[in-house]
Design a protein around this motif. Structure first.
Motif, short mmCIF file in Angstrom:
data_model
loop_
_atom_site.label_atom_id
_atom_site.label_comp_id
_atom_site.label_asym_id
_atom_site.label_seq_id
_atom_site.Cartn_x
_atom_site.Cartn_y
_atom_site.Cartn_z
N VAL A 71 0.86 -1.19 0.00
CA VAL A 71 0.00 0.00 0.00
C VAL A 71 0.89 1.23 0.00
O VAL A 71 1.84 1.32 0.78
CB VAL A 71 -0.93 0.03 1.24
N CYS A 72 0.58 2.18 -0.87
CA CYS A 72 1.30 3.45 -0.93
C CYS A 72 0.39 4.57 -0.45
O CYS A 72 -0.76 4.67 -0.88
CB CYS A 72 1.75 3.73 -2.37
N ILE A 73 0.92 5.39 0.44
CA ILE A 73 0.18 6.55 0.93
C ILE A 73 0.74 7.77 0.22
O ILE A 73 1.92 8.13 0.40
CB ILE A 73 0.31 6.70 2.47
N THR A 74 -0.09 8.37 -0.62
CA THR A 74 0.37 9.51 -1.42
C THR A 74 -0.80 10.36 -1.88
O THR A 74 -1.89 9.86 -2.11
CB THR A 74 1.16 9.03 -2.66
N SER A 75 -0.53 11.65 -2.02
CA SER A 75 -1.51 12.53 -2.66
C SER A 75 -1.08 12.82 -4.09
O SER A 75 -1.75 13.56 -4.80
CB SER A 75 -1.66 13.83 -1.86
N ASP A 76 0.00 12.22 -4.52
CA ASP A 76 0.54 12.38 -5.87
C ASP A 76 -0.21 11.42 -6.81
O ASP A 76 -0.02 10.21 -6.75
CB ASP A 76 2.04 12.07 -5.85
N ILE A 77 -1.06 11.98 -7.65
CA ILE A 77 -1.92 11.16 -8.51
C ILE A 77 -1.11 10.31 -9.49
O ILE A 77 -1.40 9.12 -9.66
CB ILE A 77 -2.98 12.04 -9.22
N PRO A 78 -0.08 10.86 -10.16
CA PRO A 78 0.71 10.00 -11.05
C PRO A 78 1.38 8.83 -10.31
O PRO A 78 1.44 7.72 -10.83
CB PRO A 78 1.74 10.95 -11.66
N LEU A 79 1.88 9.07 -9.10
CA LEU A 79 2.47 7.97 -8.33
C LEU A 79 1.39 6.94 -7.99
O LEU A 79 1.63 5.73 -8.10
CB LEU A 79 3.15 8.48 -7.06
N ALA A 80 0.22 7.39 -7.57
CA ALA A 80 -0.87 6.45 -7.28
C ALA A 80 -1.18 5.60 -8.51
O ALA A 80 -1.36 4.39 -8.41
CB ALA A 80 -2.11 7.21 -6.82
N SER A 81 -1.19 6.22 -9.68
CA SER A 81 -1.44 5.50 -10.91
C SER A 81 -0.38 4.44 -11.18
O SER A 81 -0.68 3.31 -11.58
CB SER A 81 -1.51 6.48 -12.08
N ARG A 82 0.88 4.80 -10.94
CA ARG A 82 1.97 3.84 -11.13
C ARG A 82 1.84 2.66 -10.16
O ARG A 82 2.11 1.52 -10.53
CB ARG A 82 3.31 4.54 -10.94
N CYS A 83 1.44 2.93 -8.94
CA CYS A 83 1.26 1.86 -7.94
C CYS A 83 0.13 0.93 -8.37
O CYS A 83 0.24 -0.30 -8.26
CB CYS A 83 0.99 2.46 -6.57
N LEU A 84 -0.96 1.51 -8.84
CA LEU A 84 -2.07 0.70 -9.32
C LEU A 84 -1.63 -0.14 -10.52
O LEU A 84 -2.06 -1.28 -10.67
CB LEU A 84 -3.26 1.58 -9.70
N GLY A 85 -0.78 0.43 -11.36
CA GLY A 85 -0.26 -0.29 -12.51
C GLY A 85 0.56 -1.51 -12.12
O GLY A 85 0.70 -2.45 -12.91
N LYS A 86 1.09 -1.52 -10.92
CA LYS A 86 1.83 -2.67 -10.39
C LYS A 86 0.92 -3.57 -9.56
O LYS A 86 1.40 -4.44 -8.84
CB LYS A 86 3.00 -2.19 -9.53
#
Length: 151
Positions: A71-86
């Motif tokens: 689980v990644c805790i972030t308000s950075d939308i592109p980072l959230a997208s990258r995490c979901l991509g993994k």
């Protein structure tokens, strides 16, 4: 094993994450580029990672290590997208769970906001974090961790 990654430079819910991690016996990596000093916690399960300065260096560090159990805790939308991509999970400090169903609109909205700012339109910043946001964050973090642990 589930790992919690914190996009650490501007995360207002680090203490909440530490408490959840302590309770559940989880490892936490707080990743930052050092632009804002973050005090070590003294907790054996929390590791502070300082990456070199630069755009997306901390995001790259997290995204490279993210797995479907994390689980990644972030308000950075592109980072959230990258995490979901993994196939990982991502949660904003206000308790918003990022999902494949909502990340596309969030990325598009981010680009619209960037364009408006470039045009000189004042778009404002993020909303102030309230007690309700923190409560929602804790509830959603617990839900996401449990889901990650189940696989």
């Amino acid at each position: 094993m589930t790992i919690l990654y914190i996009d650490g430079d501007a995360c207002p819910v680090r203490d909440e994450v530490y408490r959840v991690a302590d309770r559940l016996g989880l490892a936490v990596f707080v990743v930052a580029n050092g632009s804002r000093p973050i005090r070590p916690t003294g907790r054996p399960n929390v590791t502070m990672i300082t990456v070199e300065a630069g755009a997306d260096v901390a995001d790259d560090w997290i995204a490279e290590r993210m797995t479907k159990a994390d689980v990644c805790i972030t308000s950075d939308i592109p980072l959230a997208s990258r995490c979901l991509g993994k196939s990982g999970r991502a949660l904003a400090p206000n308790g918003k769970v990022w999902t494949p169903d909502n990340i596309g609109n969030a990325l598009a909205g981010r680009e619209v906001g960037r364009y408006l700012r470039e045009m000189g339109v004042a778009t404002g910043g993020p909303a102030t974090l309230t007690k309700q946001h923190r409560s929602r964050f804790l509830s959603e973090l617990d839900t996401l961790v449990r889901a990650a642990q189940r696989g």
